[in-house]
Design an enzyme around this catalytic site. Sequence first.
Site, PDB file in Angstrom:
ATOM      1  N   TYR A   1       0.823  -1.210   0.000  1.00  0.00           N
ATOM      2  CA  TYR A   1       0.000   0.000   0.000  1.00  0.00           C
ATOM      3  C   TYR A   1       0.860   1.264   0.000  1.00  0.00           C
ATOM      4  O   TYR A   1       0.472   2.286  -0.549  1.00  0.00           O
ATOM      5  CB  TYR A   1      -0.897   0.049   1.246  1.00  0.00           C
ATOM      6  CG  TYR A   1      -2.215  -0.663   1.110  1.00  0.00           C
ATOM      7  CD1 TYR A   1      -2.270  -2.035   0.896  1.00  0.00           C
ATOM      8  CD2 TYR A   1      -3.406   0.033   1.212  1.00  0.00           C
ATOM      9  CE1 TYR A   1      -3.487  -2.685   0.798  1.00  0.00           C
ATOM     10  CE2 TYR A   1      -4.626  -0.610   1.114  1.00  0.00           C
ATOM     11  CZ  TYR A   1      -4.665  -1.965   0.908  1.00  0.00           C
ATOM     12  OH  TYR A   1      -5.864  -2.600   0.803  1.00  0.00           O
TER      13      TYR A   1
ATOM     14  N   ASP B   1      -3.379 -18.473   1.285  1.00  0.00           N
ATOM     15  CA  ASP B   1      -4.383 -19.186   0.484  1.00  0.00           C
ATOM     16  C   ASP B   1      -5.121 -20.219   1.329  1.00  0.00           C
ATOM     17  O   ASP B   1      -6.345 -20.352   1.249  1.00  0.00           O
ATOM     18  CB  ASP B   1      -3.759 -19.803  -0.783  1.00  0.00           C
ATOM     19  CG  ASP B   1      -2.480 -20.578  -0.517  1.00  0.00           C
ATOM     20  OD1 ASP B   1      -1.974 -20.557   0.625  1.00  0.00           O
ATOM     21  OD2 ASP B   1      -1.983 -21.217  -1.465  1.00  0.00           O
TER      22      ASP B   1
ATOM     23  N   ASP C   1      -6.415  -6.876   4.377  1.00  0.00           N
ATOM     24  CA  ASP C   1      -7.543  -6.231   3.694  1.00  0.00           C
ATOM     25  C   ASP C   1      -8.476  -7.295   3.124  1.00  0.00           C
ATOM     26  O   ASP C   1      -9.688  -7.264   3.331  1.00  0.00           O
ATOM     27  CB  ASP C   1      -7.010  -5.328   2.570  1.00  0.00           C
ATOM     28  CG  ASP C   1      -8.140  -4.664   1.812  1.00  0.00           C
ATOM     29  OD1 ASP C   1      -9.046  -4.119   2.468  1.00  0.00           O
ATOM     30  OD2 ASP C   1      -8.129  -4.710   0.565  1.00  0.00           O
TER      31      ASP C   1
ATOM     32  N   LYS D   1       2.751 -15.651   3.120  1.00  0.00           N
ATOM     33  CA  LYS D   1       2.990 -16.445   1.915  1.00  0.00           C
ATOM     34  C   LYS D   1       4.485 -16.747   1.880  1.00  0.00           C
ATOM     35  O   LYS D   1       5.204 -16.394   0.940  1.00  0.00           O
ATOM     36  CB  LYS D   1       2.518 -15.656   0.682  1.00  0.00           C
ATOM     37  CG  LYS D   1       2.473 -16.427  -0.615  1.00  0.00           C
ATOM     38  CD  LYS D   1       1.355 -17.453  -0.678  1.00  0.00           C
ATOM     39  CE  LYS D   1       1.473 -18.276  -1.957  1.00  0.00           C
ATOM     40  NZ  LYS D   1       0.513 -19.406  -1.998  1.00  0.00           N
TER      41      LYS D   1
HETATM   42  C1  IPM Z   1     -10.345  -0.945   4.091  1.00  0.00           C
HETATM   43  C2  IPM Z   1     -10.582  -0.377   2.720  1.00  0.00           C
HETATM   44  C3  IPM Z   1      -9.387   0.475   2.330  1.00  0.00           C
HETATM   45  C4  IPM Z   1      -8.167  -0.421   2.295  1.00  0.00           C
HETATM   46  C5  IPM Z   1      -9.540   1.235   0.997  1.00  0.00           C
HETATM   47  C6  IPM Z   1     -10.818   2.057   0.970  1.00  0.00           C
HETATM   48  C7  IPM Z   1      -8.344   2.088   0.712  1.00  0.00           C
HETATM   49  O1  IPM Z   1     -10.826  -1.383   1.787  1.00  0.00           O
HETATM   50  O2  IPM Z   1     -10.235  -0.161   5.056  1.00  0.00           O
HETATM   51  O3  IPM Z   1     -10.285  -2.170   4.229  1.00  0.00           O
HETATM   52  O4  IPM Z   1      -7.910  -1.097   1.296  1.00  0.00           O
HETATM   53  O5  IPM Z   1      -7.457  -0.465   3.297  1.00  0.00           O
HETATM   54 MN    MN Z   2     -10.896  -3.365   2.655  1.00  0.00          MN
END
Ligand code: IPM
Ligand code: MN
Length: 354
Positions: free
Chosen positions: A144, A222, A246, A189
Amino acid sequence: MENRHYRIVGLPGDCIGPEVYRAAAQVLDCLAGVQGFTYELDEQRIGGAAVDAAGEPLPQTTIDACRKADAALLGAVGGPQWDDRPAEQRPELGLLKIRSALNLFCNLRPVVLHPALQHFSPLKPDRLVNVDLMIVRELTSGSYFGKKWRNENEAEDVCRYTREEIERVTRAACRIAMQRDRRLTLVDKANVLETSRLWRIVVRDVVEAEFPKLDLEFLYVDAAAMHLLTRPGDFDVMLTENMFGDILSDEASMLSGSLGLLPSASINEQRFGLYEPIHGSAPDIAGQGIANPYAMLLSTAMMLRHSLDDGEAADALEAGVYSCWEDGVLTRDLDPDGLRTQEVTDAVCERLVR
Ligand code: IPM
Ligand code: MN
């Protein structure tokens, strides 16, 4: 108890964000009266609302307000009206930036299945025994936030982790596990990724040196995706990096049958936290007054417990929510004859003052 005064930043956000946020503000007000604490609620902009007002999804004024506060309550950000904006004006960027600016590296996503709501789960009842797990997701590093670039023919998102980044979130996960069932599962992983191999080494080091009583297991992501559906009741605390967390937390949230039920917390080293429902801004039902406020209310309870150190008020709020569930007080996402956001909020408040 002595004087309890809490400084909270309110971030209503977009679409149904302000609707569920108002539910939380009303319940907080009611709870303060019953529990005898006082608080300030400093409302600030984030997401599309901030883009419209200030041209950017996270104005400096919002960050500054958070720096002076104990915690922030966020509704939700995003909506189709901002979809065609350039990348730096996307509402979601507000969320990524606030996580990074305030160092909110530890994301807690509890998944609990209350008996009164079990029949909404898409899984068969025999798979749902003892489902009570906590996903601890690293939130400020990995792909990210790594180096990114793209040209016409190639693109790259670098996934990088340092020992220190892994250590601090591991400690947070271990402390939580020690107060629960003392079981920690690292999801990675490591058969493919170097970052995962480092995670395994660092997590084992921290557990052996500082939390020897914890039972630690490693699981490939997985397989974890599969086991969340076949044996969700076997997990206690699941620790994982940003992207895996996520994906797995959306999967796990569906165990409960509705996205509208699950809260989250994003916390830093100083225990400042940003509290928000895991659901999005639901543009399709915005403005109708029918959004499910429970995830937001449970996020408020998490705020009381984790950032404001008021377990008593958190317990009271959660008890109010559970009592509503037992009495079938539900919104339309779960019950075709369901109630409106305002009616559910009033019902929770009634139970708090009883
Ligand atoms: C979450 C959301 C966010 C992320 C997005 C909106 C950037 O999906 O808080 O899980 O991917 O972290
Ligand atoms: Mn999310």
